[in-house]
Write a protein that holds these residues in place. Structure first.
Motif, PDB file in Angstrom:
ATOM      1  N   THR A  15       0.844  -1.200   0.000  1.00  0.00           N
ATOM      2  CA  THR A  15       0.000   0.000   0.000  1.00  0.00           C
ATOM      3  C   THR A  15       0.877   1.246   0.000  1.00  0.00           C
ATOM      4  O   THR A  15       2.004   1.219   0.506  1.00  0.00           O
ATOM      5  CB  THR A  15      -0.874   0.032   1.281  1.00  0.00           C
ATOM      6  N   VAL A  51       5.697  -0.547  -6.171  1.00  0.00           N
ATOM      7  CA  VAL A  51       6.460  -0.498  -7.431  1.00  0.00           C
ATOM      8  C   VAL A  51       5.890   0.581  -8.369  1.00  0.00           C
ATOM      9  O   VAL A  51       5.511   0.317  -9.521  1.00  0.00           O
ATOM     10  CB  VAL A  51       6.574  -1.889  -8.115  1.00  0.00           C
ATOM     11  N   ASN A  73       0.727  -0.098   7.530  1.00  0.00           N
ATOM     12  CA  ASN A  73       1.485  -1.094   8.282  1.00  0.00           C
ATOM     13  C   ASN A  73       1.662  -0.654   9.732  1.00  0.00           C
ATOM     14  O   ASN A  73       1.590  -1.473  10.644  1.00  0.00           O
ATOM     15  CB  ASN A  73       2.845  -1.356   7.631  1.00  0.00           C
ATOM     16  N   ASN A 126       8.091  -8.349 -10.693  1.00  0.00           N
ATOM     17  CA  ASN A 126       8.221  -9.653 -10.044  1.00  0.00           C
ATOM     18  C   ASN A 126       7.087  -9.868  -9.026  1.00  0.00           C
ATOM     19  O   ASN A 126       6.949  -9.102  -8.075  1.00  0.00           O
ATOM     20  CB  ASN A 126       9.587  -9.695  -9.351  1.00  0.00           C
ATOM     21  N   GLY A 132       7.475  -2.438  -1.901  1.00  0.00           N
ATOM     22  CA  GLY A 132       6.370  -1.485  -1.967  1.00  0.00           C
ATOM     23  C   GLY A 132       5.495  -1.716  -3.195  1.00  0.00           C
ATOM     24  O   GLY A 132       5.453  -2.828  -3.741  1.00  0.00           O
ATOM     25  N   HIS A 171       6.862   1.180 -12.162  1.00  0.00           N
ATOM     26  CA  HIS A 171       6.299   0.201 -13.095  1.00  0.00           C
ATOM     27  C   HIS A 171       4.826   0.515 -13.358  1.00  0.00           C
ATOM     28  O   HIS A 171       4.342   0.375 -14.475  1.00  0.00           O
ATOM     29  CB  HIS A 171       6.429  -1.219 -12.528  1.00  0.00           C
ATOM     30  N   THR A 214       2.119   4.605   1.446  1.00  0.00           N
ATOM     31  CA  THR A 214       2.127   5.445   2.650  1.00  0.00           C
ATOM     32  C   THR A 214       2.196   6.877   2.154  1.00  0.00           C
ATOM     33  O   THR A 214       3.188   7.272   1.545  1.00  0.00           O
ATOM     34  CB  THR A 214       3.350   5.124   3.533  1.00  0.00           C
TER      35      THR A 214
HETATM   36  P1  NAP Z   1       9.209  -0.221  -4.062  1.00  0.00           P
HETATM   37  O1  NAP Z   1       7.802  -0.170  -4.460  1.00  0.00           O
HETATM   38  O2  NAP Z   1       9.639  -1.419  -3.291  1.00  0.00           O
HETATM   39  O3  NAP Z   1      10.096  -0.089  -5.363  1.00  0.00           O
HETATM   40  C1  NAP Z   1      11.427   0.372  -5.406  1.00  0.00           C
HETATM   41  C2  NAP Z   1      12.130  -0.175  -6.630  1.00  0.00           C
HETATM   42  O4  NAP Z   1      12.548  -1.516  -6.360  1.00  0.00           O
HETATM   43  C3  NAP Z   1      11.253  -0.271  -7.873  1.00  0.00           C
HETATM   44  O5  NAP Z   1      11.219   0.937  -8.584  1.00  0.00           O
HETATM   45  C4  NAP Z   1      11.911  -1.413  -8.616  1.00  0.00           C
HETATM   46  O6  NAP Z   1      13.115  -0.989  -9.246  1.00  0.00           O
HETATM   47  C5  NAP Z   1      12.328  -2.339  -7.495  1.00  0.00           C
HETATM   48  N1  NAP Z   1      11.264  -3.318  -7.145  1.00  0.00           N
HETATM   49  C6  NAP Z   1      10.573  -3.402  -5.974  1.00  0.00           C
HETATM   50  N2  NAP Z   1       9.720  -4.411  -6.014  1.00  0.00           N
HETATM   51  C7  NAP Z   1       9.832  -4.969  -7.235  1.00  0.00           C
HETATM   52  C8  NAP Z   1       9.190  -6.059  -7.871  1.00  0.00           C
HETATM   53  N3  NAP Z   1       8.227  -6.759  -7.262  1.00  0.00           N
HETATM   54  N4  NAP Z   1       9.559  -6.364  -9.147  1.00  0.00           N
HETATM   55  C9  NAP Z   1      10.520  -5.676  -9.772  1.00  0.00           C
HETATM   56  N5  NAP Z   1      11.162  -4.646  -9.212  1.00  0.00           N
HETATM   57  C10 NAP Z   1      10.830  -4.283  -7.960  1.00  0.00           C
HETATM   58  O7  NAP Z   1       9.588   1.048  -3.135  1.00  0.00           O
HETATM   59  P2  NAP Z   1       9.319   2.616  -3.327  1.00  0.00           P
HETATM   60  O8  NAP Z   1       9.377   2.986  -4.781  1.00  0.00           O
HETATM   61  O9  NAP Z   1      10.212   3.261  -2.377  1.00  0.00           O
HETATM   62  O10 NAP Z   1       7.844   2.844  -2.823  1.00  0.00           O
HETATM   63  C11 NAP Z   1       6.693   2.858  -3.661  1.00  0.00           C
HETATM   64  C12 NAP Z   1       5.443   2.970  -2.812  1.00  0.00           C
HETATM   65  O11 NAP Z   1       5.326   1.799  -2.008  1.00  0.00           O
HETATM   66  C13 NAP Z   1       5.466   4.149  -1.845  1.00  0.00           C
HETATM   67  O12 NAP Z   1       4.235   4.848  -1.959  1.00  0.00           O
HETATM   68  C14 NAP Z   1       5.606   3.534  -0.482  1.00  0.00           C
HETATM   69  O13 NAP Z   1       4.879   4.243   0.482  1.00  0.00           O
HETATM   70  C15 NAP Z   1       5.051   2.171  -0.672  1.00  0.00           C
HETATM   71  N6  NAP Z   1       5.641   1.124   0.195  1.00  0.00           N
HETATM   72  C16 NAP Z   1       4.776   0.228   0.760  1.00  0.00           C
HETATM   73  C17 NAP Z   1       5.253  -0.821   1.511  1.00  0.00           C
HETATM   74  C18 NAP Z   1       4.261  -1.786   2.090  1.00  0.00           C
HETATM   75  O14 NAP Z   1       3.075  -1.665   1.871  1.00  0.00           O
HETATM   76  N7  NAP Z   1       4.706  -2.777   2.806  1.00  0.00           N
HETATM   77  C19 NAP Z   1       6.620  -0.982   1.694  1.00  0.00           C
HETATM   78  C20 NAP Z   1       7.498  -0.071   1.086  1.00  0.00           C
HETATM   79  C21 NAP Z   1       6.987   0.970   0.341  1.00  0.00           C
HETATM   80  P3  NAP Z   1      13.201  -0.518 -10.783  1.00  0.00           P
HETATM   81  O15 NAP Z   1      12.304   0.676 -10.906  1.00  0.00           O
HETATM   82  O16 NAP Z   1      14.661  -0.199 -10.917  1.00  0.00           O
HETATM   83  O17 NAP Z   1      12.757  -1.643 -11.644  1.00  0.00           O
END
Ligand code: NAP
Ligand code: MG
Length: 403
Positions: free
Chosen positions: A75, A309, A96, A325, A307, A312, A77
């Motif tokens: 989700t 993503v 969370n 992924n 998070g 993407h 944040t």
């Molecule tokens: P993220 O969504 O984990 O992504 C960061 C980068 O890691 C992506 O741009 C991608 O890199 C790579 N990545 C992460 N998961 C991937 C997957 N399943 N497959 C392929 N590549 C993956 O973190 P973020 O960009 O910092 O946060 C995005 C949103 O998610 C924010 O709004 C944040 O609040 C939220 N968030 C939620 C949670 C949760 O709910 N537990 C945890 C963390 C963040 P590339 O772009 O280089 O491909």
């Protein structure tokens, strides 16, 4: 094939962006054709959190308390930019954080290992699970910038007015100060969750702090763990041939690097924050990391460690192809279904979850994977990088072969 039946609903917490897209595809391709899926659905997507004044998050957490097992999609944040993007009336809190506050628990994170993608640390042969205490310490500290000479003191005022004082430091010039705390209650539930998880997953438990330097604070953690072990878990550990092992954090770091893996490493809040990033990076990818919140009264919430993503998702919205992924999200579902099967005495459901996990791993080991993994691939045959949906469909084909 007859669909597998469920008796108790699984609490389903839907989420945002790219992971919300994967969520639906996983259900359509990998779950609904095989399981008569019984869920109580909560939409934690940001638009619905806004529409319900975030009540949906609280309701979902309470539902996990009621039924015992939840599965959560990643989700958003909200930050200032998200408030703008989603026209929010408030900067809603981290879901969370809200769920953790209601369930009170410990977060366990473990890498999903596949042949062909090797950990940076060559001798790691089995996953290392980090158990992170998610309460207090530096995350709830009070800090002060000291601007000039003066005396810093630690003062505790008991309810009856009695004061206990310690001199921290006599400042001759500017500096910094910090006060942190934790509670016996929270440390006790952290210890119980770790021992219980070790028993459930049949793994040894390591715990480390810096008690030689922090003779009151960290020593309290060490003592509480030792007391809970002696009183509640020693017999069970001995019966299962498991070990509980306490050591200093610096000694633990050296031993972890030299180890073969295959154990749980319990860490205080800050240590767990830092060490889980080190361990997950050394194992390969955040997209191959499972995460489960275990509460002291035996409730479980499964999710992916990554998070939503966002980058993407924006490409997906523009109609471009994505290669995201879905393995960690698939494992969130399988973890939850297996636990539901175990609690409800439905071995067929637990077995299905195990097969789905094997199908996801076998698909990658067969050379079919998303782009993030293709870059790390060292398997025999060349990797075939596929798009998000193609990967899920490839897992389905592997799964059908296993069923
Ligand atoms: P993220 O969504 O984990 O992504 C960061 C980068 O890691 C992506 O741009 C991608 O890199 C790579 N990545 C992460 N998961 C991937 C997957 N399943 N497959 C392929 N590549 C993956 O973190 P973020 O960009 O910092 O946060 C995005 C949103 O998610 C924010 O709004 C944040 O609040 C939220 N968030 C939620 C949670 C949760 O709910 N537990 C945890 C963390 C963040 P590339 O772009 O280089 O491909
Ligand atoms: Mg961190």
């Amino acid at each position: 094939m007859e669909k597998i039946k469920m008796t108790t609903p699984l609490v389903e917490l839907d989420g945002d962006e790219m992971t919300r897209i994967l969520w639906q595809e996983i259900k359509d391709e990998l779950l609904l054709p095989f399981v008569e899926l019984k869920t109580e659905y909560y939409d934690l997507g940001l638009p619905n959190r806004e529409a319900t004044g975030d009540q949906v998050t609280v309701d979902a957490a309470n539902a996990i308390k009621k039924y015992g097992v939840g599965v959560k999609c990643a989700t958003i944040t909200p930050n200032a930019q998200r408030v703008e993007e989603y026209k929010l009336s408030q900067m809603w809190k981290s879901p969370n954080g809200t769920i953790r506050a209601i369930l009170d628990g410990t977060v366990f994170r473990a890498p999903i290992m596949v042949k062909g993608i090797s950990p940076v640390v060559k001798n790691w042969k089995a996953p290392i699970t980090i158990a992170r205490h998610a309460y207090g310490d530096v995350y709830k500290a009070s800090e002060l910038r000291v601007t000039g000479p003066g005396k810093a003191e630690l003062v505790f005022t008991a309810e009856n007015g009695e004061e206990t004082r310690r001199t921290i430091f006599e400042f001759a010039g500017p500096g910094v100060l910090q006060g942190q705390y934790n509670k016996d209650d929270s440390i006790t539930s952290f210890a119980r969750a770790c021992f219980q998880y070790a028993v459930d997953s049949r793994q040894d438990l390591w715990f480390s702090t810096k008690d030689t330097i922090s003779k009151q604070y960290d020593h309290t953690f060490k003592d509480i763990f030792a007391a809970i072990y002696e009183k509640e878990f020693k017999a069970r550990f001995e019966q299962l041939g498991l070990t509980y092992f306490y050591t200093l954090i610096d000694d633990a770091v050296a031993r972890v690097i030299r180890s073969k893996g295959g154990f749980i490493w319990a860490c205080k809040n800050y240590d767990g924050d830092v060490m889980s990033d080190m361990v997950s990076t050394a194992f390969g990818s955040l997209a191959m990391m499972t995460s489960v919140l275990v509460s002291p009264d035996g409730n479980y919430e499964y999710e992916a460690a990554h998070g939503t993503v966002t980058q993407h998702y924006y490409r997906h919205l523009k109609g471009e192809e994505t290669s995201t992924n879905s393995v960690a999200t698939i494992f969130a579902w399988t973890g939850a279904l297996a636990k539901r099967g175990e609690l409800d005495g439905l071995p067929g459901l637990t077995e299905f979850a195990g097969k789905l996990e094997r199908a996801a791993v076998a698909t990658i080991e067969g050379g079919v994977m998303t782009k993030d993994l293709a870059g790390l691939w060292e398997g025999g045959q060349p990797a075939r990088a596929v798009n998000s949906l193609e990967f899920i469909r490839a897992v389905r084909a592997t799964l059908e072969g296993l069923l």
